[in-house]
Design a protein around this motif. Sequence first.
Motif, PDB file in Angstrom:
ATOM      1  N   HIS A 312      28.126 -36.447 -21.638  1.00  6.90           N
ATOM      2  CA  HIS A 312      29.325 -36.902 -22.348  1.00  6.90           C
ATOM      3  C   HIS A 312      28.989 -37.413 -23.743  1.00  6.90           C
ATOM      4  O   HIS A 312      29.782 -37.262 -24.673  1.00  6.90           O
ATOM      5  CB  HIS A 312      30.012 -38.019 -21.558  1.00  6.90           C
ATOM      6  N   GLY A 316      29.334 -32.806 -24.177  1.00  7.47           N
ATOM      7  CA  GLY A 316      29.749 -32.062 -22.993  1.00  7.47           C
ATOM      8  C   GLY A 316      31.098 -32.522 -22.456  1.00  7.47           C
ATOM      9  O   GLY A 316      31.448 -33.697 -22.555  1.00  7.47           O
ATOM     10  N   LEU A 320      34.812 -27.798 -19.380  1.00  4.47           N
ATOM     11  CA  LEU A 320      33.999 -26.618 -19.679  1.00  4.47           C
ATOM     12  C   LEU A 320      32.950 -26.334 -18.606  1.00  4.47           C
ATOM     13  O   LEU A 320      32.168 -25.397 -18.738  1.00  4.47           O
ATOM     14  CB  LEU A 320      33.310 -26.791 -21.039  1.00  4.47           C
ATOM     15  N   MET A 334      28.331 -30.779 -15.868  1.00  3.52           N
ATOM     16  CA  MET A 334      29.471 -31.575 -16.313  1.00  3.52           C
ATOM     17  C   MET A 334      30.659 -31.516 -15.358  1.00  3.52           C
ATOM     18  O   MET A 334      31.741 -32.017 -15.673  1.00  3.52           O
ATOM     19  CB  MET A 334      29.914 -31.138 -17.714  1.00  3.52           C
ATOM     20  N   TYR A 348      23.718 -26.838 -17.773  1.00  2.00           N
ATOM     21  CA  TYR A 348      25.061 -26.888 -18.339  1.00  2.00           C
ATOM     22  C   TYR A 348      25.639 -25.473 -18.411  1.00  2.00           C
ATOM     23  O   TYR A 348      24.901 -24.487 -18.530  1.00  2.00           O
ATOM     24  CB  TYR A 348      25.028 -27.486 -19.749  1.00  2.00           C
ATOM     25  N   ASN A 352      29.643 -25.334 -22.342  1.00  5.41           N
ATOM     26  CA  ASN A 352      29.205 -26.681 -22.707  1.00  5.41           C
ATOM     27  C   ASN A 352      27.975 -26.647 -23.614  1.00  5.41           C
ATOM     28  O   ASN A 352      27.825 -27.500 -24.492  1.00  5.41           O
ATOM     29  CB  ASN A 352      28.925 -27.513 -21.454  1.00  5.41           C
ATOM     30  N   LYS A 355      29.290 -26.143 -26.961  1.00  4.96           N
ATOM     31  CA  LYS A 355      29.954 -27.366 -27.424  1.00  4.96           C
ATOM     32  C   LYS A 355      28.923 -28.405 -27.866  1.00  4.96           C
ATOM     33  O   LYS A 355      29.081 -29.061 -28.908  1.00  4.96           O
ATOM     34  CB  LYS A 355      30.808 -27.931 -26.290  1.00  4.96           C
TER      35      LYS A 355
END
Length: 365
Positions: A312, A316, A320, A334, A348, A352, A355
């Motif tokens: 986070h 993340g 996603l 996530m 991940y 993500n 991102k």
Amino acid sequence: MKTTRLRQSLMAFAIAMTLIAAQGAQSSVVTEQHESTVAPSFVQLFDRRVAEGLPQSISLSPSRHHRNAVAPSELTITSELPVHVVFPDDTGGQMFTGTWNDAPVVVTRSGDRIDIVEKDTSGIRVRVITEESNDVEENWFAAPPSAGMPDDVEPAPSPITAGGGTGRSGSLGDITDIALNGKPLMRFWIFTHDDTGADMYRTLQNNYVSWWVADLARNVLPYKVIHVIYRRNIKGVTNMSYGDEDSLDRWDNVVDRFVSREGLARTGHRRFLLFTQHSPNGKSSGVAYEYGDAALASAVGPYSVIAHEFGHTIGGLHGLAHTDFTWWLCRTNMAADSNALLANCGYYSRANIEKIRAFLPEVKP
């Protein structure tokens, strides 16, 4: 007659002493030769092979392994990761990728030991070899259910902007944000709460962190050098009260005081997580500031809880994450929803990763 006997006795004594001296000298030579030919320990051999250049393989006889081993085990060290670990006593550790009997592993070399972690969706197998014993201590940890971590995100009071900048006043980047070879540093500070026990940091490194940070370094942020720094038993920090809805804000204030005392800056290239024994906020296994630098995680969560909460803080998102399939259905790091039948994938999702890279882009020196 007496003189003759005395001479004979002295001569016999002299001969005996000469023989003893000769035997002693011979024994000394044998001892020195033995000492010079003593085989190096597995840990010493590991260091020698790494210094010679990778990849390298080292065999271990069955007698040094667990009782069910019938054939030699082989550790192959494939590559050195751009990840440095610092333990609470300031012992440094370096991480590597490799295989143990062809199964993928992550290796942490620190102090007088080697920790070898093999993870799949069913659990984690940890093998430890120390210089003193030279034997393999092996333990299997079944993966906890992917309990999910809903409602574990709060808006950051001073959000970090894309690129790693921070909204905190006066928190300019420092020169130590650039590592060797011109790569930017990313530091993950992990504090173990006093209620987790003195050796919790080793459990965290092996079961929660090693596989996550290896994937982060190889597949998510390969253009950064990563430092993982463990700290414990710090008055006013690791004895913080928690378990209510204000716990994350309280931790944020504790971090402020800690970095001020240590002469650090909250630059956007550091993250700070406190690992607790029980739920940090009374309702979830972890909680973090989205696009912030502070997070809490706990032992009531799955082994992916640190990857999730730190996730986070680096961009993340729950939305996603996705379900994947290895040998069993699994959820990426996530995922927030709860499903006891689904394992953790250990990585991940592609969405993500993109991102996170957009949030922490590569910066050319």
